[in-house]
Write a protein that holds these residues in place. Structure first.
Motif, PDB file in Angstrom:
ATOM      1  N   ALA A   6       0.813  -1.218   0.000  1.00 34.49           N
ATOM      2  CA  ALA A   6       0.000   0.000   0.000  1.00 34.49           C
ATOM      3  C   ALA A   6       0.848   1.270   0.000  1.00 34.49           C
ATOM      4  O   ALA A   6       0.332   2.366  -0.154  1.00 34.49           O
ATOM      5  CB  ALA A   6      -0.916   0.001   1.228  1.00 34.49           C
ATOM      6  N   ILE A   7       2.166   1.112   0.122  1.00 35.40           N
ATOM      7  CA  ILE A   7       3.048   2.269   0.324  1.00 35.40           C
ATOM      8  C   ILE A   7       3.784   2.636  -0.957  1.00 35.40           C
ATOM      9  O   ILE A   7       4.484   1.814  -1.547  1.00 35.40           O
ATOM     10  CB  ILE A   7       4.049   1.983   1.448  1.00 35.40           C
ATOM     11  CG1 ILE A   7       3.296   1.694   2.738  1.00 35.40           C
ATOM     12  CG2 ILE A   7       5.015   3.155   1.622  1.00 35.40           C
ATOM     13  CD1 ILE A   7       4.158   1.166   3.845  1.00 35.40           C
ATOM     14  N   PHE A   8       3.633   3.883  -1.349  1.00 32.10           N
ATOM     15  CA  PHE A   8       4.388   4.422  -2.471  1.00 32.10           C
ATOM     16  C   PHE A   8       5.781   4.830  -2.010  1.00 32.10           C
ATOM     17  O   PHE A   8       6.777   4.510  -2.639  1.00 32.10           O
ATOM     18  CB  PHE A   8       3.647   5.621  -3.073  1.00 32.10           C
ATOM     19  CG  PHE A   8       4.434   6.360  -4.106  1.00 32.10           C
ATOM     20  CD1 PHE A   8       4.739   5.763  -5.316  1.00 32.10           C
ATOM     21  CD2 PHE A   8       4.877   7.648  -3.874  1.00 32.10           C
ATOM     22  CE1 PHE A   8       5.473   6.433  -6.281  1.00 32.10           C
ATOM     23  CE2 PHE A   8       5.612   8.326  -4.826  1.00 32.10           C
ATOM     24  CZ  PHE A   8       5.911   7.727  -6.033  1.00 32.10           C
ATOM     25  N   LEU A   9       5.847   5.535  -0.869  1.00 30.38           N
ATOM     26  CA  LEU A   9       7.118   6.024  -0.354  1.00 30.38           C
ATOM     27  C   LEU A   9       7.061   6.125   1.163  1.00 30.38           C
ATOM     28  O   LEU A   9       6.066   6.592   1.712  1.00 30.38           O
ATOM     29  CB  LEU A   9       7.414   7.409  -0.941  1.00 30.38           C
ATOM     30  CG  LEU A   9       8.726   8.070  -0.523  1.00 30.38           C
ATOM     31  CD1 LEU A   9       9.904   7.345  -1.172  1.00 30.38           C
ATOM     32  CD2 LEU A   9       8.730   9.531  -0.904  1.00 30.38           C
ATOM     33  N   ALA A  10       8.126   5.691   1.821  1.00 25.94           N
ATOM     34  CA  ALA A  10       8.257   5.877   3.272  1.00 25.94           C
ATOM     35  C   ALA A  10       9.678   6.343   3.543  1.00 25.94           C
ATOM     36  O   ALA A  10      10.637   5.723   3.084  1.00 25.94           O
ATOM     37  CB  ALA A  10       7.967   4.582   4.023  1.00 25.94           C
ATOM     38  N   GLU A  11       9.793   7.456   4.258  1.00 29.94           N
ATOM     39  CA  GLU A  11      11.100   8.027   4.564  1.00 29.94           C
ATOM     40  C   GLU A  11      11.234   8.292   6.053  1.00 29.94           C
ATOM     41  O   GLU A  11      10.272   8.714   6.704  1.00 29.94           O
ATOM     42  CB  GLU A  11      11.310   9.353   3.822  1.00 29.94           C
ATOM     43  CG  GLU A  11      11.389   9.230   2.342  1.00 29.94           C
ATOM     44  CD  GLU A  11      11.639  10.560   1.661  1.00 29.94           C
ATOM     45  OE1 GLU A  11      12.303  10.565   0.630  1.00 29.94           O
ATOM     46  OE2 GLU A  11      11.165  11.597   2.170  1.00 29.94           O
ATOM     47  N   TRP A  12      12.417   8.061   6.569  1.00 32.59           N
ATOM     48  CA  TRP A  12      12.743   8.344   7.965  1.00 32.59           C
ATOM     49  C   TRP A  12      13.570   9.618   8.019  1.00 32.59           C
ATOM     50  O   TRP A  12      14.535   9.783   7.281  1.00 32.59           O
ATOM     51  CB  TRP A  12      13.544   7.186   8.559  1.00 32.59           C
ATOM     52  CG  TRP A  12      14.060   7.498   9.927  1.00 32.59           C
ATOM     53  CD1 TRP A  12      15.326   7.879  10.258  1.00 32.59           C
ATOM     54  CD2 TRP A  12      13.330   7.484  11.145  1.00 32.59           C
ATOM     55  NE1 TRP A  12      15.427   8.085  11.601  1.00 32.59           N
ATOM     56  CE2 TRP A  12      14.209   7.862  12.179  1.00 32.59           C
ATOM     57  CE3 TRP A  12      12.010   7.196  11.475  1.00 32.59           C
ATOM     58  CZ2 TRP A  12      13.810   7.942  13.501  1.00 32.59           C
ATOM     59  CZ3 TRP A  12      11.619   7.277  12.797  1.00 32.59           C
ATOM     60  CH2 TRP A  12      12.505   7.643  13.784  1.00 32.59           C
ATOM     61  N   LEU A  13      13.166  10.546   8.882  1.00 34.93           N
ATOM     62  CA  LEU A  13      13.929  11.766   9.085  1.00 34.93           C
ATOM     63  C   LEU A  13      14.148  11.938  10.582  1.00 34.93           C
ATOM     64  O   LEU A  13      13.187  11.985  11.358  1.00 34.93           O
ATOM     65  CB  LEU A  13      13.203  12.978   8.515  1.00 34.93           C
ATOM     66  CG  LEU A  13      13.927  14.313   8.619  1.00 34.93           C
ATOM     67  CD1 LEU A  13      15.272  14.269   7.895  1.00 34.93           C
ATOM     68  CD2 LEU A  13      13.078  15.435   8.069  1.00 34.93           C
ATOM     69  N   GLU A  14      15.397  11.990  10.973  1.00 40.22           N
ATOM     70  CA  GLU A  14      15.753  12.174  12.379  1.00 40.22           C
ATOM     71  C   GLU A  14      15.030  13.398  12.917  1.00 40.22           C
ATOM     72  O   GLU A  14      14.939  14.423  12.251  1.00 40.22           O
ATOM     73  CB  GLU A  14      17.270  12.353  12.500  1.00 40.22           C
ATOM     74  CG  GLU A  14      17.789  12.249  13.896  1.00 40.22           C
ATOM     75  CD  GLU A  14      17.699  10.863  14.489  1.00 40.22           C
ATOM     76  OE1 GLU A  14      17.494  10.759  15.700  1.00 40.22           O
ATOM     77  OE2 GLU A  14      17.819   9.883  13.739  1.00 40.22           O
ATOM     78  N   ASP A  15      14.482  13.292  14.099  1.00 39.56           N
ATOM     79  CA  ASP A  15      13.706  14.336  14.788  1.00 39.56           C
ATOM     80  C   ASP A  15      12.277  14.482  14.270  1.00 39.56           C
ATOM     81  O   ASP A  15      11.466  15.117  14.921  1.00 39.56           O
ATOM     82  CB  ASP A  15      14.396  15.709  14.746  1.00 39.56           C
ATOM     83  CG  ASP A  15      15.662  15.758  15.579  1.00 39.56           C
ATOM     84  OD1 ASP A  15      15.856  14.878  16.446  1.00 39.56           O
ATOM     85  OD2 ASP A  15      16.460  16.678  15.367  1.00 39.56           O
TER      86      ASP A  15
END
Length: 65
Positions: A47-56
């Motif tokens: 179901a996910i097109f894009l998932a990104e992790w950003l510190e804080d």
């Protein structure tokens, strides 16, 4: 003047494909990823097109819908 660190987002899922090397490089695992997605009411990677992790900021998820 204080210096604030600048972070670059790390893509963890692209076009429903989990980038496991990126997940592991951040020190996370599949249980962590599934818990993060579950908290956003997402149960499947497809179901996910894009998932990104950003510190804080945490995990940003863009679904196909």
């Amino acid at each position: 003047m204080s210096v604030k660190p600048v972070y670059v987002p790390v893509t963890l899922i692209r076009d429903s494909e989990v980038l496991w090397d990126e997940v592991k490089d951040l020190g996370f695992d599949e249980d962590w990823l599934r818990a993060q997605l579950s908290s956003q009411r997402i149960s499947e990677y497809k179901a996910i097109f894009l998932a990104e992790w950003l510190e804080d900021d945490g995990l940003f998820v863009q679904t196909y819908q």
